[in-house]
Design a protein around this motif. Structure first.
Motif, short mmCIF file in Angstrom:
data_model
loop_
_atom_site.label_atom_id
_atom_site.label_comp_id
_atom_site.label_asym_id
_atom_site.label_seq_id
_atom_site.Cartn_x
_atom_site.Cartn_y
_atom_site.Cartn_z
N LEU A 32 -8.30 50.04 30.35
CA LEU A 32 -8.06 51.19 31.23
C LEU A 32 -9.05 51.24 32.39
O LEU A 32 -8.76 51.83 33.43
CB LEU A 32 -8.14 52.49 30.44
N LEU A 36 -7.61 60.41 23.26
CA LEU A 36 -6.73 61.44 23.79
C LEU A 36 -6.03 62.10 22.61
O LEU A 36 -5.41 61.43 21.79
CB LEU A 36 -5.73 60.79 24.74
N GLU A 50 -10.28 51.00 26.06
CA GLU A 50 -11.12 51.55 27.13
C GLU A 50 -11.42 50.47 28.18
O GLU A 50 -11.41 50.76 29.39
CB GLU A 50 -12.42 52.10 26.53
N SER A 63 -7.53 66.25 32.12
CA SER A 63 -8.14 65.18 32.91
C SER A 63 -8.81 65.75 34.15
O SER A 63 -9.92 65.34 34.52
CB SER A 63 -7.08 64.16 33.31
N LEU A 123 -9.53 65.61 25.59
CA LEU A 123 -10.07 64.29 25.89
C LEU A 123 -11.47 64.23 25.30
O LEU A 123 -12.39 64.87 25.82
CB LEU A 123 -10.11 64.05 27.41
N THR A 127 0.57 55.08 31.25
CA THR A 127 -0.40 56.12 31.59
C THR A 127 0.22 57.48 31.35
O THR A 127 1.41 57.68 31.54
CB THR A 127 -0.84 56.01 33.06
N TRP A 161 -8.68 57.18 27.04
CA TRP A 161 -8.97 57.46 28.44
C TRP A 161 -10.27 56.78 28.85
O TRP A 161 -11.04 56.33 28.00
CB TRP A 161 -9.07 58.97 28.71
N THR A 162 -10.49 56.72 30.14
CA THR A 162 -11.76 56.25 30.65
C THR A 162 -11.97 56.80 32.05
O THR A 162 -11.04 57.31 32.68
CB THR A 162 -11.82 54.71 30.68
N GLN A 163 -13.20 56.72 32.52
CA GLN A 163 -13.52 57.03 33.91
C GLN A 163 -13.70 55.71 34.65
O GLN A 163 -14.54 54.88 34.27
CB GLN A 163 -14.80 57.86 34.00
N ILE A 170 -10.17 59.72 36.35
CA ILE A 170 -9.96 59.77 34.90
C ILE A 170 -8.56 59.23 34.63
O ILE A 170 -7.57 59.78 35.08
CB ILE A 170 -10.09 61.21 34.36
N VAL A 171 -8.50 58.13 33.89
CA VAL A 171 -7.24 57.47 33.59
C VAL A 171 -6.96 57.60 32.10
O VAL A 171 -7.84 57.34 31.27
CB VAL A 171 -7.29 55.97 33.97
N THR A 172 -5.75 58.02 31.77
CA THR A 172 -5.34 58.15 30.37
C THR A 172 -4.17 57.23 30.09
O THR A 172 -3.42 56.84 31.00
CB THR A 172 -4.94 59.60 30.05
#
Length: 400
Positions: A389, A325, A386, A365, A288, A399, A335-337, A343-345
């Motif tokens: 997400l 990713l 981003e 992640s 990531l 996801t 991905w993003t926070q 943490i989402v992918t």
């Protein structure tokens, strides 16, 4: 009879990328210095990217270790250089980067500042020189200071200019940041520790350590060789874009180093002799990487690791890449926070790499979430994927 040039396939290139850029558990580094040595430079426009790029490649990610390298040992240097972009480079390479790229950037920055001072405030080069001398004296006395503290010590820095007059985004900032940026670009001051967390964009300023001045042509050749060591085989266009040089300067630099002409799927290119033999295929691994990471930003021609159809999702309007990713040397998603720290992918359409990859992505992640801890970071360069997400998967997205 003309000799046939070696042809290097995309799988060969991806194996080199994964191995050299430390994108597998087996290749991860012990220190941030080893990460920067492998990648030549870390993008530092967004302060968080420096830490996240290093964390993705370290066996034991540590913000404290990077702070040690940047601010205590000073083995890493932050510089405004290639393409007028902020980078973190090995301290030993700083004279090469300065002579080959930063010096020209600094000259343009000074010219631009003098133009603004003359047109808006009626000040000349002597006024700027006196102001800079006062700033340097204040830093010498204090050791370090924030921009606000320097403006209090040198009231001239509080004068206001107009940026983008008449535009909806017109602004009226003090000249503080412009003056400090020129001094930093010239290597006369440097950024110290941030004010706040490691993701903060507010820094203290410190006097900079002088370094040797190198001839420009020699420095360009050395930087070209270092670029090929980290990113080669690569095309002339790749090197020209990455450095920000003219085509003539790029060709001159390449002519001074020992390269082998090769053919890639995207055309003629340059390789170092050691890169002709394909490395052993690395074990497939997930990574990531943050926005502006040096790996996806290392080449202008990216088809061999990124499907062109996904470029609009992953890049902003200025050509800056968002969080990506990776699996087995290819970009397969983003991905993003989220604000709650999750943490989402998400995998890109047509990029599902399989069950093993999904498990590895989940593990990475979790590793990244542990590095963030309670800190929340939003990329300063937002991309379409981003943004989606950050609130939830968009239509058709899955996801990981």
């Amino acid at each position: 009879m003309t000799a046939t040039r070696p042809r290097i396939g995309d799988e060969h290139l991806r194996a080199l990328l994964v191995t050299r850029h430390l994108l597998t558990p087996a290749t991860r580094a012990a220190t941030p210095e080893q990460v920067v040595d492998a990648l030549l430079a870390l993008h530092a426009t967004d302060p968080a990217s420096v830490y996240l790029s290093a964390a993705a490649r370290m066996a034991t990610p540590s913000a404290a270790e990077l702070e040690r390298a940047l601010y205590t040992d000073r083995s890493l240097a932050r510089m405004l250089c290639m393409r007028r972009t902020m980078f973190v480079v090995p301290r030993a390479l700083a004279p090469v980067v300065d002579a080959s790229t930063a010096r020209a950037v600094a000259a343009r920055e000074r010219t631009g500042l003098l133009k603004v001072l003359a047109e808006q405030l009626g000040h000349d080069a002597d006024w700027l020189a006196r102001t800079e001398a006062a700033v340097l004296a204040a830093l010498a006395e204090r050791g370090e200071a924030s921009a606000t503290q320097l403006a209090d010590a040198v009231p001239r820095l509080k004068e206001v200019i107009v940026v983008a007059p008449g535009k909806p985004y017109e602004a009226r900032p003090r000249i503080t940041s412009r003056v400090l940026s020129v001094l930093a670009a010239e290597g006369r001051i440097r950024r110290g520790r941030p004010l706040g967390s490691w993701a903060s964009s507010q820094f203290r300023w410190m006097p900079a350590e002088p370094h040797p001045e190198l001839p420009v042509d020699l420095a360009r050749a050395e930087l070209a060789a270092a670029y090929l060591a980290a990113f080669g085989p690569a095309t002339t266009a790749d090197l020209k874009w990455w450095t920000g040089w003219t085509l003539t300067d790029t060709r001159k630099a390449l002519a001074r180093i020992d390269t082998v002409d090769v053919d890639l799927s995207r055309g003629p290119a340059h390789a170092l002799p050691a890169q002709l033999a394909a490395p052993a295929a690395p074990e497939p691994a997930a990574a990531l990487l943050p926005s502006l990471d040096p790996t996806p930003m290392g080449w202008i021609q990216r088809d061999w690791y990124l499907d062109p159809a996904h470029v609009p999702e992953l890049f902003d309007n200025n050509g800056n890449i968002g969080p990506t990713l990776w699996w087995d040397g290819r970009i397969v998603g983003g991905w993003t926070q989220r604000p709650d720290g999750e943490i989402v992918t998400a995998l890109l359409t047509g990029s599902d790499p399989g069950r093993d990859a999904r498990r590895a992505i989940e593990a990475e992640s979790a590793r990244l979430a542990a590095f963030f801890g309670d800190l929340r970071v939003r990329p300063s360069m937002r991309t379409p994927l981003e943004r989606r997400l950050s609130t939830g998967p968009g239509p058709g997205e899955e996801t990981a």
